[in-house]
Motif scaffolding. Structure first.
Motif, PDB file in Angstrom:
ATOM      1  N   VAL A 162       0.844  -1.191   0.000  1.00 39.97           N
ATOM      2  CA  VAL A 162       0.000   0.000   0.000  1.00 39.97           C
ATOM      3  C   VAL A 162       0.882   1.244   0.000  1.00 39.97           C
ATOM      4  O   VAL A 162       1.948   1.277   0.615  1.00 39.97           O
ATOM      5  CB  VAL A 162      -0.968   0.035   1.208  1.00 39.97           C
ATOM      6  N   ALA A 163       0.424   2.250  -0.716  1.00 38.01           N
ATOM      7  CA  ALA A 163       1.017   3.579  -0.675  1.00 38.01           C
ATOM      8  C   ALA A 163      -0.031   4.511  -0.096  1.00 38.01           C
ATOM      9  O   ALA A 163      -1.191   4.485  -0.521  1.00 38.01           O
ATOM     10  CB  ALA A 163       1.415   4.042  -2.079  1.00 38.01           C
ATOM     11  N   VAL A 164       0.357   5.321   0.879  1.00 39.32           N
ATOM     12  CA  VAL A 164      -0.623   6.127   1.607  1.00 39.32           C
ATOM     13  C   VAL A 164      -0.290   7.607   1.457  1.00 39.32           C
ATOM     14  O   VAL A 164       0.831   8.039   1.748  1.00 39.32           O
ATOM     15  CB  VAL A 164      -0.673   5.746   3.099  1.00 39.32           C
ATOM     16  N   ALA A 165      -1.277   8.379   1.009  1.00 37.32           N
ATOM     17  CA  ALA A 165      -1.168   9.829   0.892  1.00 37.32           C
ATOM     18  C   ALA A 165      -2.369  10.444   1.601  1.00 37.32           C
ATOM     19  O   ALA A 165      -3.267  10.999   0.974  1.00 37.32           O
ATOM     20  CB  ALA A 165      -1.123  10.252  -0.573  1.00 37.32           C
ATOM     21  N   LEU A 166      -2.377  10.306   2.925  1.00 40.26           N
ATOM     22  CA  LEU A 166      -3.508  10.716   3.752  1.00 40.26           C
ATOM     23  C   LEU A 166      -3.009  11.454   4.990  1.00 40.26           C
ATOM     24  O   LEU A 166      -1.844  11.294   5.385  1.00 40.26           O
ATOM     25  CB  LEU A 166      -4.306   9.486   4.197  1.00 40.26           C
ATOM     26  N   PRO A 167      -3.875  12.233   5.653  1.00 36.96           N
ATOM     27  CA  PRO A 167      -3.481  12.832   6.925  1.00 36.96           C
ATOM     28  C   PRO A 167      -3.056  11.753   7.915  1.00 36.96           C
ATOM     29  O   PRO A 167      -3.535  10.614   7.853  1.00 36.96           O
ATOM     30  CB  PRO A 167      -4.762  13.541   7.389  1.00 36.96           C
ATOM     31  N   PRO A 168      -2.162  12.094   8.843  1.00 35.69           N
ATOM     32  CA  PRO A 168      -1.604  11.062   9.731  1.00 35.69           C
ATOM     33  C   PRO A 168      -2.630  10.323  10.579  1.00 35.69           C
ATOM     34  O   PRO A 168      -2.470   9.127  10.830  1.00 35.69           O
ATOM     35  CB  PRO A 168      -0.612  11.841  10.602  1.00 35.69           C
ATOM     36  N   ASP A 169      -3.683  11.009  11.001  1.00 32.75           N
ATOM     37  CA  ASP A 169      -4.671  10.323  11.831  1.00 32.75           C
ATOM     38  C   ASP A 169      -5.495   9.326  11.029  1.00 32.75           C
ATOM     39  O   ASP A 169      -6.057   8.375  11.589  1.00 32.75           O
ATOM     40  CB  ASP A 169      -5.583  11.329  12.541  1.00 32.75           C
TER      41      ASP A 169
ATOM     42  N   LEU B 256       4.381   1.894   1.985  1.00 36.30           N
ATOM     43  CA  LEU B 256       4.985   3.160   1.598  1.00 36.30           C
ATOM     44  C   LEU B 256       4.126   4.247   2.231  1.00 36.30           C
ATOM     45  O   LEU B 256       3.010   4.510   1.779  1.00 36.30           O
ATOM     46  CB  LEU B 256       5.024   3.309   0.078  1.00 36.30           C
ATOM     47  N   LEU B 257       4.635   4.836   3.310  1.00 34.22           N
ATOM     48  CA  LEU B 257       3.849   5.754   4.125  1.00 34.22           C
ATOM     49  C   LEU B 257       4.309   7.188   3.922  1.00 34.22           C
ATOM     50  O   LEU B 257       5.432   7.453   3.513  1.00 34.22           O
ATOM     51  CB  LEU B 257       3.974   5.382   5.607  1.00 34.22           C
ATOM     52  N   ASP B 258       3.422   8.124   4.258  1.00 34.64           N
ATOM     53  CA  ASP B 258       3.789   9.526   4.238  1.00 34.64           C
ATOM     54  C   ASP B 258       4.216   9.938   5.639  1.00 34.64           C
ATOM     55  O   ASP B 258       3.937   9.256   6.635  1.00 34.64           O
ATOM     56  CB  ASP B 258       2.611  10.374   3.751  1.00 34.64           C
ATOM     57  N   LYS B 259       4.885  11.084   5.709  1.00 38.61           N
ATOM     58  CA  LYS B 259       5.265  11.618   7.016  1.00 38.61           C
ATOM     59  C   LYS B 259       4.202  12.614   7.474  1.00 38.61           C
ATOM     60  O   LYS B 259       3.533  13.227   6.627  1.00 38.61           O
ATOM     61  CB  LYS B 259       6.641  12.260   6.961  1.00 38.61           C
ATOM     62  N   PRO B 260       3.968  12.769   8.785  1.00 34.29           N
ATOM     63  CA  PRO B 260       4.424  11.861   9.834  1.00 34.29           C
ATOM     64  C   PRO B 260       3.605  10.581   9.809  1.00 34.29           C
ATOM     65  O   PRO B 260       2.444  10.582   9.377  1.00 34.29           O
ATOM     66  CB  PRO B 260       4.167  12.669  11.113  1.00 34.29           C
TER      67      PRO B 260
ATOM     68  N   PHE C 168       8.029   8.388   3.315  1.00 32.05           N
ATOM     69  CA  PHE C 168       8.408   9.312   2.255  1.00 32.05           C
ATOM     70  C   PHE C 168       8.722  10.701   2.815  1.00 32.05           C
ATOM     71  O   PHE C 168       7.925  11.632   2.716  1.00 32.05           O
ATOM     72  CB  PHE C 168       7.298   9.377   1.203  1.00 32.05           C
ATOM     73  N   PHE C 169       9.933  10.829   3.407  1.00 36.65           N
ATOM     74  CA  PHE C 169      10.489  12.137   3.748  1.00 36.65           C
ATOM     75  C   PHE C 169      11.102  12.667   2.437  1.00 36.65           C
ATOM     76  O   PHE C 169      12.244  12.345   2.095  1.00 36.65           O
ATOM     77  CB  PHE C 169      11.561  12.006   4.826  1.00 36.65           C
ATOM     78  N   THR C 170      10.355  13.472   1.715  1.00 31.76           N
ATOM     79  CA  THR C 170      10.615  13.722   0.299  1.00 31.76           C
ATOM     80  C   THR C 170      12.078  14.025  -0.016  1.00 31.76           C
ATOM     81  O   THR C 170      12.683  13.400  -0.894  1.00 31.76           O
ATOM     82  CB  THR C 170       9.739  14.894  -0.189  1.00 31.76           C
ATOM     83  N   ARG C 171      12.663  14.980   0.686  1.00 34.79           N
ATOM     84  CA  ARG C 171      14.009  15.426   0.329  1.00 34.79           C
ATOM     85  C   ARG C 171      15.074  14.366   0.613  1.00 34.79           C
ATOM     86  O   ARG C 171      16.152  14.404   0.024  1.00 34.79           O
ATOM     87  CB  ARG C 171      14.334  16.731   1.064  1.00 34.79           C
ATOM     88  N   ARG C 172      14.795  13.455   1.513  1.00 38.24           N
ATOM     89  CA  ARG C 172      15.750  12.391   1.780  1.00 38.24           C
ATOM     90  C   ARG C 172      15.955  11.488   0.561  1.00 38.24           C
ATOM     91  O   ARG C 172      16.931  10.733   0.492  1.00 38.24           O
ATOM     92  CB  ARG C 172      15.296  11.548   2.980  1.00 38.24           C
TER      93      ARG C 172
ATOM     94  N   GLY D 137      10.367   6.379  11.176  1.00 39.34           N
ATOM     95  CA  GLY D 137       9.180   7.225  11.242  1.00 39.34           C
ATOM     96  C   GLY D 137       8.616   7.323  12.642  1.00 39.34           C
ATOM     97  O   GLY D 137       8.156   8.392  13.071  1.00 39.34           O
ATOM     98  N   ALA D 138       8.655   6.208  13.379  1.00 38.44           N
ATOM     99  CA  ALA D 138       8.173   6.216  14.765  1.00 38.44           C
ATOM    100  C   ALA D 138       9.082   7.063  15.650  1.00 38.44           C
ATOM    101  O   ALA D 138       8.612   7.757  16.566  1.00 38.44           O
ATOM    102  CB  ALA D 138       8.092   4.789  15.294  1.00 38.44           C
ATOM    103  N   THR D 139      10.389   7.037  15.382  1.00 42.90           N
ATOM    104  CA  THR D 139      11.328   7.867  16.135  1.00 42.90           C
ATOM    105  C   THR D 139      11.029   9.345  15.927  1.00 42.90           C
ATOM    106  O   THR D 139      11.032  10.144  16.869  1.00 42.90           O
ATOM    107  CB  THR D 139      12.767   7.557  15.699  1.00 42.90           C
ATOM    108  N   VAL D 140      10.762   9.720  14.694  1.00 41.68           N
ATOM    109  CA  VAL D 140      10.425  11.112  14.383  1.00 41.68           C
ATOM    110  C   VAL D 140       9.135  11.523  15.097  1.00 41.68           C
ATOM    111  O   VAL D 140       9.059  12.611  15.694  1.00 41.68           O
ATOM    112  CB  VAL D 140      10.296  11.297  12.862  1.00 41.68           C
ATOM    113  N   THR D 141       8.118  10.673  15.066  1.00 37.81           N
ATOM    114  CA  THR D 141       6.869  10.991  15.750  1.00 37.81           C
ATOM    115  C   THR D 141       7.092  11.177  17.244  1.00 37.81           C
ATOM    116  O   THR D 141       6.505  12.081  17.867  1.00 37.81           O
ATOM    117  CB  THR D 141       5.825   9.891  15.495  1.00 37.81           C
ATOM    118  N   ALA D 142       7.943  10.349  17.843  1.00 40.35           N
ATOM    119  CA  ALA D 142       8.206  10.466  19.278  1.00 40.35           C
ATOM    120  C   ALA D 142       8.825  11.818  19.621  1.00 40.35           C
ATOM    121  O   ALA D 142       8.469  12.445  20.627  1.00 40.35           O
ATOM    122  CB  ALA D 142       9.117   9.327  19.732  1.00 40.35           C
ATOM    123  N   VAL D 143       9.745  12.294  18.787  1.00 39.23           N
ATOM    124  CA  VAL D 143      10.368  13.596  19.035  1.00 39.23           C
ATOM    125  C   VAL D 143       9.340  14.719  18.886  1.00 39.23           C
ATOM    126  O   VAL D 143       9.279  15.638  19.720  1.00 39.23           O
ATOM    127  CB  VAL D 143      11.549  13.822  18.074  1.00 39.23           C
ATOM    128  N   LEU D 144       8.518  14.648  17.859  1.00 35.67           N
ATOM    129  CA  LEU D 144       7.515  15.689  17.650  1.00 35.67           C
ATOM    130  C   LEU D 144       6.461  15.694  18.759  1.00 35.67           C
ATOM    131  O   LEU D 144       6.010  16.767  19.189  1.00 35.67           O
ATOM    132  CB  LEU D 144       6.847  15.495  16.293  1.00 35.67           C
TER     133      LEU D 144
END
Length: 301
Positions: free
Chosen positions: A64-71, A88-92, A117-121, A275-282
């Motif tokens: 699956v590729a996801v282009a939706l709000p995080p919730d 294939l997930l979007d951030k966050p 998908f952190f685009t610039r990475r 991605g989970a690490t990034v969410t934890a920091v935010l």
């Protein structure tokens, strides 16, 4: 690999759908969206099938590729991982740390590949720069200013309710962290403060002893919009280079990494665990800004 696309908004049109359709190793099989009419329109444009049921689409694809709000993304991603589908997930990935961690755990438990998908990475200019600065080492600080002005009539992302509600912390904050974390390492402590509009300042202490400062907004005055990132340390000062804005090309690179991982190759650096690490920091930053406290990462979950 058969892919189902979840989402029909601007990001699905700009990045996901064209990249899925263009990739030689991908079959763009189906589309699900919260608006059935838009799902039908996007599916027809690419010769795919529109689905009205989330689980039916998950059942009929390999990934699956996801282009939706995080919730909205988080529960779909969890169901797909538990069904053995690559992600294939979007951030966050999510805006709740426990939800993001649950997705990462499901990816590991069900032995599926994942990429966020952190685009610039996925731009070669940025990937090459990060490889170089990681190899050099000795960096003691970083500064990232990522301020946009998206709530204008000509910006397709300005109509996004979740961006207006969550602001720059959750929209561009993931991009900033995706640059800083590979170089300075995991974050141990977060202090954050909110300013006017959605302006958010983060001061991060990394486990390595380095510090980073992030200034984030998606509602800055147009004349104040800017995107700059700098690392400093024993080797001097290095600025992150600009990258060409080609989201569909970058997503094609993300697809390449996901397909290699699914075939038994190396896992992407920007996987569900990252991605989970990034969410934890935010989430820690959100707590810090709200309560006016310094937050250790193990206290924010």
């Amino acid at each position: 690999m058969r892919f189902g696309l979840f989402g029909t908004g601007p990001w699905a049109h700009l990045a996901h759908a064209p990249a899925l359709a263009a990739h030689p190793e991908v079959e763009f099989a189906g589309v699900w969206g919260r608006d059935a009419g838009r799902a039908a329109g996007l599916a027809a444009e690419y010769g795919a099938r529109a689905y009205s049921d989330v689980d039916e689409l998950i059942a009929e694809v390999d990934a699956v590729a996801v282009a939706l709000p995080p919730d909205v993304q988080a529960p779909i991603a969890l169901r797909a991982a538990r069904a053995g589908r690559h992600l294939l997930l979007d951030k966050p990935v999510a805006t709740v740390a426990t939800e993001a961690a649950e997705i990462a755990q499901a990816v590991e438990d069900h032995d599926v590949a994942s990429v966020v998908f952190f685009t610039r990475r996925f731009a070669p200019e940025i990937a090459g720069f990060l490889d170089d600065v990681v190899a050099i080492g000795g960096w003691s600080e970083a500064r990232v200013d990522h301020l946009g002005s998206i709530f204008t009539p000509d910006n397709p992302f300005g109509a996004s309710p979740w961006r207006r509600e969550r602001g720059g912390l959750w929209d561009v904050g993931p991009h900033a962290l995706a640059l800083v974390l590979p170089v300075l390492g995991p974050v141990a402590e977060v202090t954050a403060m909110s300013g006017e509009r959605d302006l958010t300042y983060l001061l991060l202490r990394h486990g390595s002893g380095a510090t980073s400062r992030l200034t984030l907004s998606v509602d800055a005055p147009p004349a104040a919009a800017r995107e700059e990132a700098v690392f400093a340390g024993e080797a001097g000062v290095r600025a992150v280079p600009p990258a060409l804005w080609k989201p569909d090309v970058a997503l094609g690179t993300a697809l390449d990494q996901l397909l290699r991982a699914a075939a038994g190759g190396p896992g992407p650096e920007c996987d569900a665990r990252f991605g989970a690490t990034v969410t934890a920091v935010l989430a820690a930053a959100e707590l810090s800004a709200r309560d006016g406290v310094r937050v250790r990462l193990d206290e924010s979950r």
